[in-house]
Design an enzyme around this catalytic site. Structure first.
Site, short mmCIF file in Angstrom:
data_model
loop_
_atom_site.label_atom_id
_atom_site.label_comp_id
_atom_site.label_asym_id
_atom_site.label_seq_id
_atom_site.Cartn_x
_atom_site.Cartn_y
_atom_site.Cartn_z
N ASP A 1 0.86 -1.18 0.00
CA ASP A 1 0.00 0.00 0.00
C ASP A 1 0.90 1.23 0.00
O ASP A 1 1.57 1.52 0.99
CB ASP A 1 -0.90 -0.01 1.24
CG ASP A 1 -1.87 1.17 1.27
OD1 ASP A 1 -1.83 2.01 0.34
OD2 ASP A 1 -2.66 1.25 2.23
N TYR B 1 -11.54 13.55 -2.60
CA TYR B 1 -11.00 12.96 -3.82
C TYR B 1 -10.76 14.03 -4.88
O TYR B 1 -9.67 14.12 -5.48
CB TYR B 1 -11.98 11.91 -4.34
CG TYR B 1 -11.60 11.29 -5.66
CD1 TYR B 1 -10.47 10.50 -5.78
CD2 TYR B 1 -12.40 11.47 -6.80
CE1 TYR B 1 -10.13 9.90 -7.00
CE2 TYR B 1 -12.08 10.88 -8.01
CZ TYR B 1 -10.94 10.11 -8.10
OH TYR B 1 -10.60 9.53 -9.31
N LYS C 1 -7.16 15.37 -6.54
CA LYS C 1 -6.86 15.28 -7.96
C LYS C 1 -6.58 16.66 -8.56
O LYS C 1 -5.75 16.79 -9.47
CB LYS C 1 -8.02 14.60 -8.70
CG LYS C 1 -8.13 13.12 -8.43
CD LYS C 1 -6.90 12.37 -8.92
CE LYS C 1 -7.06 10.86 -8.81
NZ LYS C 1 -5.89 10.14 -9.35
#
Length: 252
Positions: free
Chosen positions: A72, A163, A167
């Site tokens: 991860d 999110y 981005k």
């Protein structure tokens, strides 16, 4: 009449590409496409079983060298394990595809832990990998970084703030890196639209959005992978700091 040079090559022979989030969907398609174009691979994902199957399949189909790192990258230990693998040989291409959405929530409801979790995968890991590889690429005289974007980073998507903001930050990081790494290393972003592994709508949300897509359908992973091969190849030798959108013509 003056003879024109041959068209640039879309081959990646002699290169090695590090691809994160490579065990499924777009990441897997990019890994496969790069291998078929002649690139050796270092593929990274959390699920060792799924990652192993992808590696075995690509080796059998193409014969390229595929190194696996099941970890991860959001964790310090995971990122360290990738860094150690990089000591085994140089990497010419970095594809930052691993990402998490963090689920659906409002900005008010999203606590610091959620923001940190999303940013650890979507922004900090790409930054740290770029920092690790840029000096090596610059010394080698060439290199390429491709950051996978999202439409949520270009305009707000309801309940996807962590999110989308991560981005948006990744896109600005792409632009800064492109300026600082030029002219030796090219850095670009690739933004897919709606994509599913079999090219069919995954849910009602997909079906609702298809009406806004001029191509009238969901994209397939290999259609994004083709764009990634272009950005990584000498055909894109004068392309840096750009965002290539592959979304069937949908206006964001």
């Amino acid at each position: 009449m003056e003879q024109l040079p041959a068209a640039p090559s879309f081959r990646l022979d002699g290169s090695t590409a590090l691809i994160t989030g490579a065990s499924r969907n777009i990441g897997r398609a990019i890994a496969s496409a790069f291998a078929h174009a002649g690139s050796d691979l270092v593929i990274v994902a959390r699920d060792p079983v799924r990652l192993g199957r992808v590696a075995e399949s690509i080796r059998g189909e193409t014969g390229v060298v595929v190194r696996e790192v099941a970890t991860d990258i959001a964790s310090t230990e995971g990122l360290d394990s990738v860094m150690r693998e990089l000591d085994a040989g140089p990497v010419d291409i970095l594809v930052n595809n691993a990402h998490i959405t963090g689920g659906t929530t409002s900005i008010v409801s999203a606590d610091d832990e959620l923001w940190n979790t999303v940013f650890s995968t979507n922004l900090w890991a790409p930054l740290r990998l770029a920092r690790r590889l840029l000096p090596q690429m610059t010394a080698a005289g060439s290199g390429c970084i491709i950051n996978l974007m999202s439409g949520s980073g270009l305009q707000p998507t309801p309940e996807l703030a962590p999110y989308g903001v991560s981005k948006a930050a990744l896109w600005m990081l792409t632009r800064y890196l492109a300026v600082e790494a030029a002219p030796t290393v090219r850095v670009n972003a690739l933004c897919p639209g709606l994509v599913s592994e079999d090219g069919t709508p995954r849910n009602e949300s997909h079906r609702a959005i298809i009406g806004t897509v001029p191509m009238g359908r969901v994209g397939r992973p290999e259609e994004i992978a083709g764009a990634a091969v272009y950005l990584a190849s000498s055909a894109a030798s004068y392309v840096t700091g750009e965002l290539l959108i592959v979304n069937g013509g949908r206006p964001w």
